[in-house]
Scaffold this motif. Structure first.
Motif, PDB file in Angstrom:
ATOM      1  N   SER A 335       0.844  -1.208   0.000  1.00  0.00           N
ATOM      2  CA  SER A 335       0.000   0.000   0.000  1.00  0.00           C
ATOM      3  C   SER A 335       0.881   1.262   0.000  1.00  0.00           C
ATOM      4  N   ASN A 336       2.015   1.232   0.727  1.00  0.00           N
ATOM      5  CA  ASN A 336       2.921   2.388   0.712  1.00  0.00           C
ATOM      6  C   ASN A 336       3.509   2.600  -0.679  1.00  0.00           C
ATOM      7  N   ALA A 337       3.895   1.487  -1.347  1.00  0.00           N
ATOM      8  CA  ALA A 337       4.493   1.615  -2.681  1.00  0.00           C
ATOM      9  C   ALA A 337       3.482   2.246  -3.641  1.00  0.00           C
ATOM     10  N   VAL A 338       2.211   1.851  -3.484  1.00  0.00           N
ATOM     11  CA  VAL A 338       1.173   2.412  -4.360  1.00  0.00           C
ATOM     12  C   VAL A 338       0.987   3.896  -4.041  1.00  0.00           C
ATOM     13  N   ARG A 339       0.960   4.221  -2.734  1.00  0.00           N
ATOM     14  CA  ARG A 339       0.666   5.610  -2.344  1.00  0.00           C
ATOM     15  C   ARG A 339       1.832   6.561  -2.584  1.00  0.00           C
ATOM     16  N   TYR A 340       3.066   6.035  -2.481  1.00  0.00           N
ATOM     17  CA  TYR A 340       4.225   6.940  -2.658  1.00  0.00           C
ATOM     18  C   TYR A 340       4.964   6.693  -3.976  1.00  0.00           C
ATOM     19  N   GLY A 341       4.521   5.683  -4.743  1.00  0.00           N
ATOM     20  CA  GLY A 341       5.188   5.399  -6.023  1.00  0.00           C
ATOM     21  C   GLY A 341       4.685   6.347  -7.108  1.00  0.00           C
ATOM     22  N   ARG A 342       5.578   6.591  -8.086  1.00  0.00           N
ATOM     23  CA  ARG A 342       5.217   7.502  -9.181  1.00  0.00           C
ATOM     24  C   ARG A 342       4.126   6.859 -10.047  1.00  0.00           C
ATOM     25  N   GLU A 343       3.176   7.677 -10.522  1.00  0.00           N
ATOM     26  CA  GLU A 343       2.121   7.155 -11.408  1.00  0.00           C
ATOM     27  C   GLU A 343       2.745   6.641 -12.683  1.00  0.00           C
ATOM     28  N   GLY A 344       2.308   5.484 -13.130  1.00  0.00           N
ATOM     29  CA  GLY A 344       2.878   4.892 -14.349  1.00  0.00           C
ATOM     30  C   GLY A 344       4.134   4.091 -14.039  1.00  0.00           C
ATOM     31  N   GLY A 345       4.622   4.166 -12.810  1.00  0.00           N
ATOM     32  CA  GLY A 345       5.862   3.460 -12.427  1.00  0.00           C
ATOM     33  C   GLY A 345       5.613   1.972 -12.181  1.00  0.00           C
ATOM     34  N   HIS A 346       6.729   1.244 -12.036  1.00  0.00           N
ATOM     35  CA  HIS A 346       6.651  -0.207 -11.832  1.00  0.00           C
ATOM     36  C   HIS A 346       6.760  -0.511 -10.334  1.00  0.00           C
ATOM     37  N   ILE A 347       5.856  -1.309  -9.811  1.00  0.00           N
ATOM     38  CA  ILE A 347       5.976  -1.775  -8.418  1.00  0.00           C
ATOM     39  C   ILE A 347       6.269  -3.263  -8.489  1.00  0.00           C
ATOM     40  N   ARG A 348       7.484  -3.603  -8.008  1.00  0.00           N
ATOM     41  CA  ARG A 348       7.939  -4.992  -8.169  1.00  0.00           C
ATOM     42  C   ARG A 348       7.885  -5.720  -6.822  1.00  0.00           C
ATOM     43  N   LEU A 349       7.017  -6.722  -6.743  1.00  0.00           N
ATOM     44  CA  LEU A 349       6.919  -7.525  -5.508  1.00  0.00           C
ATOM     45  C   LEU A 349       7.711  -8.803  -5.759  1.00  0.00           C
ATOM     46  N   ARG A 350       8.557  -9.160  -4.765  1.00  0.00           N
ATOM     47  CA  ARG A 350       9.420 -10.334  -4.961  1.00  0.00           C
ATOM     48  C   ARG A 350       9.468 -11.170  -3.703  1.00  0.00           C
ATOM     49  N   TRP A 351       9.286 -12.465  -3.840  1.00  0.00           N
ATOM     50  CA  TRP A 351       9.447 -13.385  -2.703  1.00  0.00           C
ATOM     51  C   TRP A 351      10.591 -14.325  -3.056  1.00  0.00           C
ATOM     52  N   ARG A 352      11.659 -14.322  -2.276  1.00  0.00           N
ATOM     53  CA  ARG A 352      12.790 -15.183  -2.636  1.00  0.00           C
ATOM     54  C   ARG A 352      13.566 -15.647  -1.420  1.00  0.00           C
ATOM     55  N   GLU A 353      14.341 -16.694  -1.667  1.00  0.00           N
ATOM     56  CA  GLU A 353      15.184 -17.226  -0.597  1.00  0.00           C
ATOM     57  C   GLU A 353      16.496 -16.457  -0.622  1.00  0.00           C
ATOM     58  N   VAL A 354      16.993 -16.085   0.558  1.00  0.00           N
ATOM     59  CA  VAL A 354      18.283 -15.390   0.661  1.00  0.00           C
ATOM     60  C   VAL A 354      19.169 -16.224   1.587  1.00  0.00           C
ATOM     61  N   PRO A 355      20.490 -15.940   1.660  1.00  0.00           N
ATOM     62  CA  PRO A 355      21.369 -16.823   2.424  1.00  0.00           C
ATOM     63  C   PRO A 355      20.889 -17.151   3.848  1.00  0.00           C
ATOM     64  N   ASP A 356      20.354 -16.155   4.595  1.00  0.00           N
ATOM     65  CA  ASP A 356      19.979 -16.473   5.983  1.00  0.00           C
ATOM     66  C   ASP A 356      18.464 -16.501   6.190  1.00  0.00           C
ATOM     67  N   GLY A 357      17.715 -16.863   5.174  1.00  0.00           N
ATOM     68  CA  GLY A 357      16.264 -16.968   5.334  1.00  0.00           C
ATOM     69  C   GLY A 357      15.553 -16.685   4.023  1.00  0.00           C
ATOM     70  N   CYS A 358      14.462 -15.914   4.133  1.00  0.00           N
ATOM     71  CA  CYS A 358      13.746 -15.534   2.915  1.00  0.00           C
ATOM     72  C   CYS A 358      13.211 -14.119   3.097  1.00  0.00           C
ATOM     73  N   GLU A 359      12.881 -13.487   1.982  1.00  0.00           N
ATOM     74  CA  GLU A 359      12.405 -12.108   2.127  1.00  0.00           C
ATOM     75  C   GLU A 359      11.347 -11.760   1.093  1.00  0.00           C
ATOM     76  N   PHE A 360      10.457 -10.846   1.549  1.00  0.00           N
ATOM     77  CA  PHE A 360       9.457 -10.276   0.650  1.00  0.00           C
ATOM     78  C   PHE A 360       9.907  -8.840   0.410  1.00  0.00           C
ATOM     79  N   SER A 361      10.179  -8.496  -0.857  1.00  0.00           N
ATOM     80  CA  SER A 361      10.620  -7.120  -1.110  1.00  0.00           C
ATOM     81  C   SER A 361       9.626  -6.406  -2.012  1.00  0.00           C
ATOM     82  N   VAL A 362       9.515  -5.105  -1.756  1.00  0.00           N
ATOM     83  CA  VAL A 362       8.616  -4.255  -2.551  1.00  0.00           C
ATOM     84  C   VAL A 362       9.440  -3.086  -3.055  1.00  0.00           C
TER      85      VAL A 362
END
Ligand code: ADP
Length: 443
Positions: A335-362
């Motif tokens: 919701s923050n990315a939508v509210r503070y992201g530029r109109e027409g911009g790309h919002i990239r949501l990513r779920w992946r494994e990282v060396p010490d766990g996993c992360e959700f990035s926006v």
């Protein structure tokens, strides 16, 4: 073994007899002169021997404590071994006492509070390290000086001299103004006193936070409430005069403000449930496929076509935790990315494994955040641009909720941002929360 005194006495008499005996025998055998001479020589030897041992004894008594008892002969050997036994006993007692004192000092040092022992007129005898740091004193250097000369804060000196110690004193020492101390004087043994000091700075900080929080919430609610009241008054005054369209407009604006208050109260309830005594997150198996799809749908609905929102899944699809809490945290970031992201911009949501766990990035392509603000973004009601946050329906509590949820899952929030380019918010979760599936293992 303790010898009876009579044994020593008879040993002394025997020694005298032995030294006189040869002379006495010679006298009895007829040579009186040689006999008396021999007895005199024997008596002289006994006297000289006693004088020498008395000298040794006096010398030993004047020597430093712990000097070994001198070696002696004859009856003095018995006497010295008695003295030796006594001095060993005293040494053992001294060592025992000194070990007890060491233990007492160690216990005093380990106390979580500051402790100062004082004699009459508040003369410092002993202080532990915590008291040294509370009052900026040095126990060794300042021992013997009155505490009132070392700590001159008027309120403190007044408390010590006031004579009423039923209540503790709360003070900020002049030398350590960042500290808040709770100080209590305990008189004992007629003229002696003990001062106990406790650092309550963190309690004071909590109290300040609580006051700020109440002030912030009141302010946040007052503004929309004032607007709603204003509209209601206008409608009440002119319900017959105002055209229907304008009335509709006022009602819409009032509802918008009421919704804002509603959102704020919902966020406050979520936050307080997370902060106060809420049970630990349910250890259910979270279906991340479904959760991430729901978060993507929320994002698309909120954006309503103003951004390109994409989701990539490269991590495990099952996790141990609370679906409800993780959904709330991930949705807040989107919701923050939508509210503070530029109109027409790309919002990239990513779920992946990282060396010490996993992360959700926006990742968004918004205005970005100045680095000075980043450490404070998760504070309740902290906003970089207050107006923009309100305009876009923000409550100022979203990232505080995210931080709490991640903390309860032993995770953390990482924020990277470049002014003018955009930001990446990463919700990191530790590897022990990941649930490996047979298919993951095989892969
Ligand atoms: P709000 O409801 O005001 O958005 P949050 O706690 O979610 O409250 O965020 C706190 C502040 O962090 C926001 O007011 C905004 O200034 C900043 N912020 C959060 N996310 C972003 C983002 N993606 N881009 C730029 N600024 C952001």
């Amino acid at each position: 073994m303790l010898r009876p005194i009579s044994h020593i006495r008879s040993a002394a008499v025997t020694e005298v007899i032995l030294w006189l005996l040869p002379g006495a025998l010679i006298a009895l055998l007829g040579d009186l002169t040689w006999g008396l001479g021999g007895m005199l020589a024997g008596a002289l030897y006994v006297i000289v021997s006693h004088l020498r041992h008395i000298g040794d004894l006096v010398e030993w008594a004047r020597a430093p404590v712990g000097t070994p008892v001198p070696i002696a002969s004859g009856v003095w050997d018995l006497v010295f071994s008695e003295i030796n036994r006594r001095s060993r006993l005293m040494r053992d007692q001294r060592e025992h006492l000194s070990a007890a004192l060491d233990r007492f000092v160690e216990a005093g040092q380990a106390m979580p509070d500051g402790v100062i022992y004082m004699g009459s007129d508040y003369v410092v005898d002993w202080a532990n390290q915590r008291a040294e740091s509370h009052f900026g004193i040095d126990a060794q250097r300042d021992a013997g000086a009155p505490l009132t000369n070392l700590v001159r804060d008027p309120a403190f000196v007044g408390y010590l001299n006031g004579g009423d110690y039923a209540e503790p004193l709360i003070m900020k020492p002049l030398r350590q103004s960042q500290l808040t101390l709770l100080v209590q004087l305990v008189p004992y043994a007629e003229t002696r006193t003990m001062l106990i000091s406790r650092d309550i700075s963190h309690l004071e900080r909590l109290e300040t936070m609580r006051r700020d929080f109440v002030a912030n919430v009141s302010h946040e609610l007052r503004t929309p409430l004032t607007v709603v009241l204003g509209f209601l008054e206008t409608l009440a005054d002119g319900v017959d005069d105002l055209p229907a369209e304008q009335q509709r407009h006022f009602v819409d604006l009032a509802r918008e403000q009421a919704e804002r208050m509603h959102r704020l109260i919902l966020d406050l309830l979520v936050l307080s449930a997370l902060e106060t005594g809420a049970p630990a997150p349910a250890e259910e198996e979270v279906d991340l496929g479904a959760l991430l799809d729901a978060v993507l749908r929320d994002g698309l609905a909120l954006s309503s076509g103003r951004h390109r929102v994409t989701l990539e899944i490269e991590g495990p699809l099952r996790l141990r935790g609370s679906t409800k809490e993780l959904h709330s945290a991930f949705a807040n970031l989107v919701s923050n990315a939508v509210r503070y992201g530029r109109e027409g911009g790309h919002i990239r949501l990513r779920w992946r494994e990282v060396p010490d766990g996993c992360e959700f990035s926006v990742q968004d392509q918004g205005d970005g955040i100045d680095p000075t603000h980043i450490p404070r973004l998760t504070e309740r009601f902290y906003r970089v641009d207050r107006g923009r946050s309100r305009e876009s329906g923000g409550t100022g509590l979203g990232l505080a909720i995210v931080k709490h949820v991640l903390g309860r899952h032993q995770g953390r929030l990482e924020i990277e941002s470049v002014l003018g380019e955009g930001s990446v918010f990463r919700a990191h979760l530790p590897s022990h929360r990941m649930v490996r599936q047979a298919t993951d293992e095989a892969a």
